[in-house]
Design a protein around this motif. Structure first.
Motif, PDB file in Angstrom:
ATOM      1  N   LYS A 149      96.586 126.847  94.554  1.00  0.00           N
ATOM      2  CA  LYS A 149      98.031 126.593  94.631  1.00  0.00           C
ATOM      3  C   LYS A 149      98.708 127.050  93.344  1.00  0.00           C
ATOM      4  N   ILE A 150      99.847 127.700  93.481  1.00  0.00           N
ATOM      5  CA  ILE A 150     100.651 128.042  92.314  1.00  0.00           C
ATOM      6  C   ILE A 150     101.821 127.070  92.335  1.00  0.00           C
ATOM      7  N   SER A 151     101.833 126.170  91.366  1.00  0.00           N
ATOM      8  CA  SER A 151     102.666 124.969  91.414  1.00  0.00           C
ATOM      9  C   SER A 151     102.429 124.317  92.777  1.00  0.00           C
ATOM     10  N   ASP A 152     103.438 124.109  93.617  1.00  0.00           N
ATOM     11  CA  ASP A 152     103.159 123.416  94.890  1.00  0.00           C
ATOM     12  C   ASP A 152     102.897 124.372  96.051  1.00  0.00           C
ATOM     13  N   ILE A 212     100.085 134.509  85.511  1.00  0.00           N
ATOM     14  CA  ILE A 212     100.915 133.386  85.954  1.00  0.00           C
ATOM     15  C   ILE A 212     101.951 133.058  84.874  1.00  0.00           C
ATOM     16  N   GLU A 214     104.418 130.986  82.488  1.00  0.00           N
ATOM     17  CA  GLU A 214     104.088 129.716  81.830  1.00  0.00           C
ATOM     18  C   GLU A 214     104.791 128.518  82.475  1.00  0.00           C
ATOM     19  N   LYS A 215     105.827 128.748  83.271  1.00  0.00           N
ATOM     20  CA  LYS A 215     106.505 127.626  83.934  1.00  0.00           C
ATOM     21  C   LYS A 215     105.646 127.040  85.060  1.00  0.00           C
ATOM     22  N   ASP A 216     104.685 127.807  85.552  1.00  0.00           N
ATOM     23  CA  ASP A 216     103.874 127.359  86.687  1.00  0.00           C
ATOM     24  C   ASP A 216     102.537 126.768  86.260  1.00  0.00           C
ATOM     25  N   ALA A 217     101.984 125.955  87.156  1.00  0.00           N
ATOM     26  CA  ALA A 217     100.617 125.462  86.980  1.00  0.00           C
ATOM     27  C   ALA A 217      99.806 126.026  88.142  1.00  0.00           C
ATOM     28  N   VAL A 218      98.526 126.177  87.930  1.00  0.00           N
ATOM     29  CA  VAL A 218      97.649 126.606  89.021  1.00  0.00           C
ATOM     30  C   VAL A 218      96.693 125.470  89.323  1.00  0.00           C
ATOM     31  N   THR A 246      93.706 121.366  87.596  1.00  0.00           N
ATOM     32  CA  THR A 246      95.025 121.966  87.388  1.00  0.00           C
ATOM     33  C   THR A 246      95.076 122.616  86.006  1.00  0.00           C
ATOM     34  N   SER A 248      97.414 124.684  83.175  1.00  0.00           N
ATOM     35  CA  SER A 248      98.775 125.011  82.754  1.00  0.00           C
ATOM     36  C   SER A 248      98.748 125.406  81.285  1.00  0.00           C
TER      37      SER A 248
END
Ligand code: NAD
Length: 277
Positions: A149-152, A212, A214-218, A246, A248
């Motif tokens: 998942k990339i963010s949600d 990715i 930097e605003k996103d989490a994986v 997760t 980030s």
């Protein structure tokens, strides 16, 4: 007429972290003498400056040892073998190392971003690690199956050996060996790189490294299994019951003494290309 010669003491609190090679010990002895002469104070518990003598692995070990003090410490690396990525002073440059420490100012330090690795266990526990190079999630022998998942946003279902998530400064390490791109450390982003993904008529992954923002989490949501291996730089963790991991880029920063730093692309060229004929 008496004249007292005062040594130019800065009183900086330092500590030296080294590897166990014989060659390193000789360099450390010479360095210690220069540090004493410069008036530095050896303080293992609360150093301001950590001098790493050895290779990149030594610096990674030093980082993880002082992980809870990263807001107050700066690192400087001396390499005893081939050019290091984090250790860019050579053994014949010990005077320059001492000089750089004498002249350095905390607010002028070089900063590199750290990856936050958050492990969510099936029982709800959460554990956090910090990585300077990368963190890899792998499975011992069976195929690792995970939702990525990339963010949600559910991006893909990954099947393969594993996934590596690297920082810009880690991009030249394991990430490069598995086909990831080399990133300049000023690019504020991180990279997800596949390790031997399965791609056929049934299974589908992107099949390319992803940068990715930097605003996103994986988040990697794992199938229930008890044979996952999670690496964080040189450290290995065999955790049971991981539900997801997760990643980030908000793990804070590691600071390096600003002085004598070789430019990034020079380091890349010196390490991987050599002279252009
Ligand atoms: P190590 O000392 O055997 O290091 C392996 C090599 O990676 C060394 O040559 C080191 O200089 C180099 N390296 C480390 N960080 C680097 C960076 N940011 N850029 C370019 N080269 C870098 O192993 P260790 O002490 O256990 O260090 C752990 C690191 O080694 C891991 O974070 C991983 O990135 C790297 N590593 C790479 C591979 C591979 O490329 N196949 C395999 C295992 C570990």
């Amino acid at each position: 007429i008496g004249m007292i010669l005062m040594k130019n003491t800065t009183g900086k609190k330092i500590w030296i972290v080294k590897n166990t090679y014989k060659k390193t010990q000789a360099i450390v002895s010479a360095l210690e003498a220069l540090c004493l002469e410069a008036g530095f104070v050896f303080d293992e518990e609360n150093p301001e400056i950590i001098i790493s003598v050895g290779g990149d692995g030594t610096l990674l070990a030093a980082l993880h040892y002082y992980e809870t003090q990263l807001e107050t410490v700066r690192f400087i690396g001396v390499h005893t073998g081939h050019l290091g990525f984090y250790a860019d002073f050579q053994e014949h440059e010990l005077e320059q190392v001492v000089e750089a420490i004498q002249n350095e100012k905390p607010d002028e330090a070089f900063k590199y971003q750290l990856l936050k690795v958050q492990i969510h266990f099936t029982d709800g526990r959460i554990k956090t690690h910090l990585a300077l190079n990368e963190s890899v999630i792998k499975r011992a022998s069976k195929t690792l199956v995970a939702d990525v998942k990339i963010s949600d946003f559910l991006f893909e279902k990954f099947r393969g050996d594993g996934l590596s998530v690297s920082t810009p400064t880690g991009s030249t390490a394991y990430n490069k060996s598995i086909g990831g791109a080399v990133m300049h450390p000023r690019v504020h982003a991180f990279q997800v790189t596949e390790v031997a993904s399965l791609n056929n008529l049934v299974y589908r992954t992107l099949g390319a490294p992803m940068i990715i923002a930097e605003k996103d989490a994986v988040t990697i949501e794992l199938e229930n299994a008890d044979d996952y291996l999670l690496t964080v730089d040189q450290l290995e963790y065999f955790y049971d019951q991981i539900a997801s991991v997760t990643y980030s880029l908000d793990g804070g920063v590691i600071s390096f003494v600003n002085g004598g730093h070789t430019g990034f692309w020079h380091r890349v060229k010196n390490s991987f290309i050599g002279e252009v004929k």
